[in-house]
Design an enzyme around this catalytic site. Structure first.
Site, PDB file in Angstrom:
ATOM      1  N   ASP A 130      31.023  17.785  46.415  1.00  0.00           N
ATOM      2  CA  ASP A 130      31.129  17.374  47.825  1.00  0.00           C
ATOM      3  C   ASP A 130      32.166  16.321  48.170  1.00  0.00           C
ATOM      4  OD1 ASP A 130      30.150  14.734  47.701  1.00  0.00           O
ATOM      5  OD2 ASP A 130      28.301  15.159  48.743  1.00  0.00           O
ATOM      6  N   CYS A 185      16.420  30.326  62.346  1.00  0.00           N
ATOM      7  CA  CYS A 185      16.033  29.196  63.197  1.00  0.00           C
ATOM      8  C   CYS A 185      15.250  29.670  64.423  1.00  0.00           C
ATOM      9  CB  CYS A 185      17.267  28.417  63.656  1.00  0.00           C
ATOM     10  SG  CYS A 185      18.017  27.398  62.366  1.00  0.00           S
ATOM     11  N   CYS A 188      13.329  27.660  67.512  1.00  0.00           N
ATOM     12  CA  CYS A 188      12.965  26.302  67.087  1.00  0.00           C
ATOM     13  C   CYS A 188      14.112  25.329  67.353  1.00  0.00           C
ATOM     14  CB  CYS A 188      12.614  26.306  65.605  1.00  0.00           C
ATOM     15  SG  CYS A 188      12.196  24.675  64.947  1.00  0.00           S
ATOM     16  N   CYS A 191      14.780  19.960  65.076  1.00  0.00           N
ATOM     17  CA  CYS A 191      15.801  19.043  64.562  1.00  0.00           C
ATOM     18  C   CYS A 191      16.550  18.364  65.695  1.00  0.00           C
ATOM     19  CB  CYS A 191      16.772  19.783  63.643  1.00  0.00           C
ATOM     20  SG  CYS A 191      17.603  21.202  64.395  1.00  0.00           S
ATOM     21  N   CYS A 195      16.402  14.050  66.657  1.00  0.00           N
ATOM     22  CA  CYS A 195      17.555  13.158  66.513  1.00  0.00           C
ATOM     23  C   CYS A 195      17.556  12.106  67.618  1.00  0.00           C
ATOM     24  CB  CYS A 195      18.859  13.945  66.539  1.00  0.00           C
ATOM     25  SG  CYS A 195      20.321  12.903  66.322  1.00  0.00           S
ATOM     26  N   CYS A 211      25.719   9.608  64.611  1.00  0.00           N
ATOM     27  CA  CYS A 211      24.757  10.038  63.597  1.00  0.00           C
ATOM     28  C   CYS A 211      24.285   8.828  62.792  1.00  0.00           C
ATOM     29  CB  CYS A 211      25.407  11.068  62.680  1.00  0.00           C
ATOM     30  SG  CYS A 211      24.396  11.538  61.257  1.00  0.00           S
ATOM     31  N   CYS A 238      19.650   9.125  56.927  1.00  0.00           N
ATOM     32  CA  CYS A 238      18.609   9.578  57.858  1.00  0.00           C
ATOM     33  C   CYS A 238      18.207  10.987  57.458  1.00  0.00           C
ATOM     34  CB  CYS A 238      19.125   9.552  59.295  1.00  0.00           C
ATOM     35  SG  CYS A 238      17.937  10.199  60.511  1.00  0.00           S
ATOM     36  N   CYS A 241      16.247  15.133  60.889  1.00  0.00           N
ATOM     37  CA  CYS A 241      16.447  16.541  61.238  1.00  0.00           C
ATOM     38  C   CYS A 241      15.982  17.469  60.117  1.00  0.00           C
ATOM     39  CB  CYS A 241      17.906  16.813  61.602  1.00  0.00           C
ATOM     40  SG  CYS A 241      19.100  16.496  60.284  1.00  0.00           S
ATOM     41  N   CYS A 245      12.220  20.172  59.918  1.00  0.00           N
ATOM     42  CA  CYS A 245      12.514  21.601  59.824  1.00  0.00           C
ATOM     43  C   CYS A 245      11.322  22.330  59.213  1.00  0.00           C
ATOM     44  CB  CYS A 245      13.765  21.814  58.969  1.00  0.00           C
ATOM     45  SG  CYS A 245      14.145  23.574  58.687  1.00  0.00           S
TER      46      CYS A 245
END
Length: 367
Positions: A130, A185, A188, A191, A195, A211, A238, A241, A245
């Site tokens: 990443d 999803c 729904c 998330c 936030c 964010c 954080c 979200c 789920c």
């Protein structure tokens, strides 16, 4: 070379990766355009390196000439709740992925093992965890059963949203395309509702300027004044979200490669004060806390103490008021204001840093 792909896949599973899949390395104009639009809108905040890296993200051959196939790897960090260690000042919350020592250091040796195995098969390879110029989520969406959720996170019916991604670029020919996983999803929007700063856009992309994860980890200097209350109890990162789920709830605790450490899940906030940056790195250089550095973690600790207003947070505020970093003292002026401790704010009016004195004046003017 289907046998090489199968061999590397089997090895990846034996090394502890929970999910694997192969994707072709061909550029996708729609993915690049979406990413470019996100950058053009300024939602990357101060992470300017993302703009510089776009040409390489768009063309993986700049990282590995002749790249054809990408082995995408997923590891769960869906840890069970950790016990609170005894002693110390343990306030605030830490994102789950940071409950274990730095995942880069844990996964890079495994990628090196895969790279060496590939070389033995006559395959050139290069791995990234990443921090390379790779669109991991887009590749993962092609490679294994998952989809980009409304939160922007890669979601899986088996792993939920708590998945750490890594990739192994190879010069193997592109695999046969497989159908994309359907979007599960539905209607729904938990998330989005969860936030607190409305950071999730309708295009399923995140606005890093607001964010909470970006603010507590990547943001340098004072936190935006108007967002400090909304950071609530988040000390580092954080998970809101991802926590709400339904697929994460359904998956439950799954992690087997990563091992959580209660001292990272519930750190003693006092350890972020009264030490040099060198000493801080000695203590936390093997963890994700090294990213915001000592003064970033101290700033976050002060912000949490200001928001929670619990008695044990008083020690953090006193340490913050005397911190050598002006950014931490500036946060303390705001936090004392949350406690309505006017005398403590007035003391900071005489601070040698103009930014701290200005913050104290702003608190007093607003009170």
């Amino acid at each position: 070379m289907p046998d090489a792909r199968a061999h590397l896949t089997d090895l990846a599973h034996s090394l502890g990766f929970e999910v694997t899949g192969w994707a072709d390395a061909l550029p996708r104009p729609n993915e690049v355009e979406k990413y470019q639009g996100w950058l053009d809108s300024g939602r990357q905040a101060g992470m300017d390196y993302l703009t510089r890296q776009l040409p390489r993200r768009a063309d993986l051959s700049t990282s590995l000439p002749g790249v054809g196939s990408v082995l995408v790897l997923g590891v769960s960090h869906a840890f069970a709740p950790q016990p609170m260690p005894a002693g110390g000042v343990r306030l605030g919350r830490v994102a789950r992925y940071a409950w274990t020592p730095d995942y880069h250091a844990q996964l890079e040796p495994l990628l090196e093992r895969l790279k060496l195995e590939a070389a033995g098969l006559g395959v050139r390879a290069r791995g990234y965890v990443d921090h390379g110029p790779v669109m991991e989520r887009a590749l993962a969406g092609r490679a294994f059963p998952g989809w980009q959720g409304k939160s922007g996170m890669l979601l899986s019916t088996s792993l939920g949203a708590f998945t750490t991604l890594a990739v192994l670029l190879t010069d193997l020919p592109a695999p046969q395309p497989t159908p994309l996983h359907p979007d599960r999803c539905g209607t729904c929007a938990r998330c989005i509702s969860a936030c607190p700063t409305n950071a999730i856009g309708p295009d399923r992309l995140i606005d890093a300027r607001v964010c909470l994860s970006a603010l507590t980890i990547e943001h340098r200097g004072p936190l935006p004044w108007e967002l400090r209350p909304q950071l609530g109890e988040w000390l580092f990162g954080c998970d809101l979200c991802s926590e709400v789920c339904p697929w994460s709830v359904h998956a439950g605790p799954l992690a087997r490669l990563f091992v959580p450490d209660p001292e990272l899940a519930h750190p003693d906030l006092r350890r972020f004060f009264g030490v040099s940056e060198r000493e801080f790195q000695r203590q936390f250089g093997h963890t994700a806390f090294s990213r915001p550095r000592r003064k970033g973690m101290a700033r976050n600790a002060v912000n949490v103490a200001g928001n929670l207003r619990l008695p044990e947070g008083l020690e953090v505020l006193r340490l913050g008021s005397a911190d050598p970093a002006w950014e931490v003292r500036e946060a303390s002026a705001w936090a004392w204001g949350q406690w309505e401790e006017r005398a403590e704010v007035e003391r900071l009016l005489g601070d040698p840093a103009a930014e701290v004195a200005a913050a104290a004046r702003r608190v007093l003017d607003d009170s």
